[in-house]
Design a protein around this motif. Sequence first.
Motif, PDB file in Angstrom:
ATOM      1  N   UNK A 159       0.817  -1.207   0.000  1.00 48.71           N
ATOM      2  CA  UNK A 159       0.000   0.000   0.000  1.00 48.71           C
ATOM      3  C   UNK A 159       0.847   1.251   0.000  1.00 48.71           C
ATOM      4  N   UNK A 160       1.897   1.254   0.795  1.00 51.31           N
ATOM      5  CA  UNK A 160       2.783   2.424   0.858  1.00 51.31           C
ATOM      6  C   UNK A 160       3.480   2.644  -0.483  1.00 51.31           C
ATOM      7  N   UNK A 161       3.843   1.556  -1.149  1.00 49.40           N
ATOM      8  CA  UNK A 161       4.500   1.673  -2.447  1.00 49.40           C
ATOM      9  C   UNK A 161       3.558   2.292  -3.477  1.00 49.40           C
ATOM     10  N   UNK A 162       2.283   1.893  -3.436  1.00 45.75           N
ATOM     11  CA  UNK A 162       1.290   2.465  -4.342  1.00 45.75           C
ATOM     12  C   UNK A 162       1.114   3.961  -4.085  1.00 45.75           C
ATOM     13  N   UNK A 163       0.979   4.326  -2.824  1.00 47.65           N
ATOM     14  CA  UNK A 163       0.806   5.738  -2.483  1.00 47.65           C
ATOM     15  C   UNK A 163       2.017   6.547  -2.924  1.00 47.65           C
ATOM     16  N   UNK A 164       3.203   5.981  -2.773  1.00 44.57           N
ATOM     17  CA  UNK A 164       4.424   6.666  -3.181  1.00 44.57           C
ATOM     18  C   UNK A 164       4.440   6.933  -4.684  1.00 44.57           C
ATOM     19  N   UNK A 165       3.807   6.029  -5.460  1.00 43.50           N
ATOM     20  CA  UNK A 165       3.781   6.176  -6.914  1.00 43.50           C
ATOM     21  C   UNK A 165       2.512   6.872  -7.412  1.00 43.50           C
ATOM     22  N   UNK A 206       0.841  10.422  -7.499  1.00 50.05           N
ATOM     23  CA  UNK A 206       1.122  11.829  -7.206  1.00 50.05           C
ATOM     24  C   UNK A 206       0.111  12.496  -6.275  1.00 50.05           C
ATOM     25  N   UNK A 207      -1.156  12.093  -6.329  1.00 53.15           N
ATOM     26  CA  UNK A 207      -2.149  12.706  -5.458  1.00 53.15           C
ATOM     27  C   UNK A 207      -2.083  12.167  -4.034  1.00 53.15           C
ATOM     28  N   UNK A 208      -1.268  11.138  -3.808  1.00 55.11           N
ATOM     29  CA  UNK A 208      -0.942  10.714  -2.464  1.00 55.11           C
ATOM     30  C   UNK A 208      -2.056  10.054  -1.673  1.00 55.11           C
ATOM     31  N   UNK A 209      -2.993   9.416  -2.360  1.00 55.29           N
ATOM     32  CA  UNK A 209      -4.093   8.747  -1.652  1.00 55.29           C
ATOM     33  C   UNK A 209      -4.727   7.720  -2.578  1.00 55.29           C
ATOM     34  N   UNK A 210      -5.610   6.891  -1.987  1.00 50.98           N
ATOM     35  CA  UNK A 210      -6.416   5.981  -2.784  1.00 50.98           C
ATOM     36  C   UNK A 210      -7.654   6.712  -3.302  1.00 50.98           C
ATOM     37  N   UNK A 211      -8.247   6.187  -4.376  1.00 50.17           N
ATOM     38  CA  UNK A 211      -9.440   6.801  -4.937  1.00 50.17           C
ATOM     39  C   UNK A 211     -10.691   6.485  -4.145  1.00 50.17           C
ATOM     40  N   UNK A 212     -11.706   7.301  -4.345  1.00 47.10           N
ATOM     41  CA  UNK A 212     -13.028   7.077  -3.763  1.00 47.10           C
ATOM     42  C   UNK A 212     -13.986   6.679  -4.879  1.00 47.10           C
ATOM     43  N   UNK A 213     -14.879   5.749  -4.591  1.00 49.15           N
ATOM     44  CA  UNK A 213     -15.788   5.237  -5.619  1.00 49.15           C
ATOM     45  C   UNK A 213     -16.567   6.355  -6.304  1.00 49.15           C
ATOM     46  N   UNK A 214     -16.934   7.384  -5.573  1.00 48.60           N
ATOM     47  CA  UNK A 214     -17.700   8.489  -6.157  1.00 48.60           C
ATOM     48  C   UNK A 214     -16.922   9.223  -7.245  1.00 48.60           C
ATOM     49  N   UNK A 215     -15.593   9.057  -7.244  1.00 45.56           N
ATOM     50  CA  UNK A 215     -14.766   9.774  -8.213  1.00 45.56           C
ATOM     51  C   UNK A 215     -14.778   9.124  -9.597  1.00 45.56           C
ATOM     52  N   UNK A 247      -8.090   6.378 -17.768  1.00 42.93           N
ATOM     53  CA  UNK A 247      -7.602   6.133 -16.413  1.00 42.93           C
ATOM     54  C   UNK A 247      -8.120   7.169 -15.428  1.00 42.93           C
ATOM     55  N   UNK A 248      -8.547   6.699 -14.268  1.00 45.32           N
ATOM     56  CA  UNK A 248      -8.912   7.575 -13.154  1.00 45.32           C
ATOM     57  C   UNK A 248      -8.063   7.088 -11.992  1.00 45.32           C
ATOM     58  N   UNK A 249      -6.874   7.658 -11.872  1.00 46.57           N
ATOM     59  CA  UNK A 249      -5.818   7.000 -11.094  1.00 46.57           C
ATOM     60  C   UNK A 249      -4.987   7.913 -10.214  1.00 46.57           C
ATOM     61  N   UNK A 250      -5.393   9.164 -10.046  1.00 41.35           N
ATOM     62  CA  UNK A 250      -4.620  10.057  -9.203  1.00 41.35           C
ATOM     63  C   UNK A 250      -3.229  10.353  -9.727  1.00 41.35           C
ATOM     64  N   UNK A 251      -3.005  10.080 -11.027  1.00 43.57           N
ATOM     65  CA  UNK A 251      -1.706  10.333 -11.650  1.00 43.57           C
ATOM     66  C   UNK A 251      -0.759   9.162 -11.629  1.00 43.57           C
ATOM     67  N   UNK A 252      -1.244   7.959 -11.226  1.00 40.88           N
ATOM     68  CA  UNK A 252      -0.376   6.799 -11.107  1.00 40.88           C
ATOM     69  C   UNK A 252       0.384   6.508 -12.410  1.00 40.88           C
ATOM     70  N   UNK A 253      -0.317   6.525 -13.529  1.00 38.08           N
ATOM     71  CA  UNK A 253       0.332   6.197 -14.798  1.00 38.08           C
ATOM     72  C   UNK A 253       1.288   7.283 -15.267  1.00 38.08           C
ATOM     73  N   UNK A 254       1.098   8.491 -14.762  1.00 37.17           N
ATOM     74  CA  UNK A 254       1.950   9.603 -15.154  1.00 37.17           C
ATOM     75  C   UNK A 254       3.262   9.635 -14.387  1.00 37.17           C
ATOM     76  N   UNK A 255       3.369   8.840 -13.334  1.00 36.60           N
ATOM     77  CA  UNK A 255       4.525   8.888 -12.449  1.00 36.60           C
ATOM     78  C   UNK A 255       5.473   7.723 -12.712  1.00 36.60           C
ATOM     79  N   UNK A 256       6.723   8.028 -12.988  1.00 33.06           N
ATOM     80  CA  UNK A 256       7.717   6.990 -13.207  1.00 33.06           C
ATOM     81  C   UNK A 256       8.305   6.482 -11.895  1.00 33.06           C
ATOM     82  N   UNK A 257       8.007   7.189 -10.804  1.00 35.37           N
ATOM     83  CA  UNK A 257       8.575   6.806  -9.522  1.00 35.37           C
ATOM     84  C   UNK A 257       9.989   7.322  -9.303  1.00 35.37           C
ATOM     85  N   UNK A 258      10.486   8.107 -10.253  1.00 39.15           N
ATOM     86  CA  UNK A 258      11.838   8.664 -10.148  1.00 39.15           C
ATOM     87  C   UNK A 258      11.751  10.155  -9.869  1.00 39.15           C
TER      88      UNK A 258
END
Length: 281
Positions: A230-236, A238-247, A270-281
């Motif tokens: 979970x921490x690894x996902x949040x780190x990757x 950019x919005x720093x949280x999990x999504x909410x179903x209403x979103x 994608x509705x992902x809080x920027x996950x795909x946009x982040x390379x993690x670097x």
Amino acid sequence: MVNINLQNRVAVVTGAGGTLCSEMARALAQQEIKVALIGRDMNKLVQVEEQIKAEGGTAISVSADVSDQQKVEEAQVLIKKELGICSILINGAGGNQPDAITTINEFEEQELDDGSADFRGFFNLDMEKFKSVIEVNTMGTVISSFVFGKDMARTKQGCIINIASMNSYRPLSRVAAYGIAKAGIANFTQWLAAYLAPANIRVNAIAPGFFLNERSKKLLLTPEGYSSRGANIIQHTPMGRFGEATELIGCMNWLINDEAAGFVTGTVIPIDGGFLASSGV
């Protein structure tokens, strides 16, 4: 054909007892769309149905395994009789199984033995469970589209929304079966969109990032906070949280609107809080 009047339309939502699709079903009903809830757990469906009816909406619950064509066809007959012809299909049934998920991210010698409930590598996964994950996610979407899409083709209007995943874009560790299935959903969405365009049926997919449900909470959270995964996902993210179903609802409402999204088909959004946009670097 342009149709922006959503009243008196019928939506079928598979996997409607789950966290994301139950929210989508409620949102559809709030727009005076009659909703058929399909899933395997009738108790969960009835809870959603009762919530919809309490808010003045129309809904029925139908128990069916979407990977079983006969059961889906039986559901379609009942839904047509009770509510009318489906013009919106949300293919959300799916999910994963623990016995199809590795507990490690890369090969270890230990997995060449029989393994245990607490240790699973690729070489000691249950292949029947592996196959069933692919079937319910992939064939469940194909069969529901096959069955309910026929009436859409006859009436020359309809909207199909498949539920894809971050796995549709890139393989994620541990969930090979689910990844195969969701990559297939993205490809099938594009194929079906091109195929059904002459019938005036639009086919798109929503790809949620990481949203918490009953299953994922056990993997991503601990009593103290986040698990290592979970921490690894949040780190990757950019919005720093999990999504909410209403979103997911804004995207769904846009896609089902024939005026606002009348020229939109074959997309995977994608509705992902920027996950795909982040390379993690």
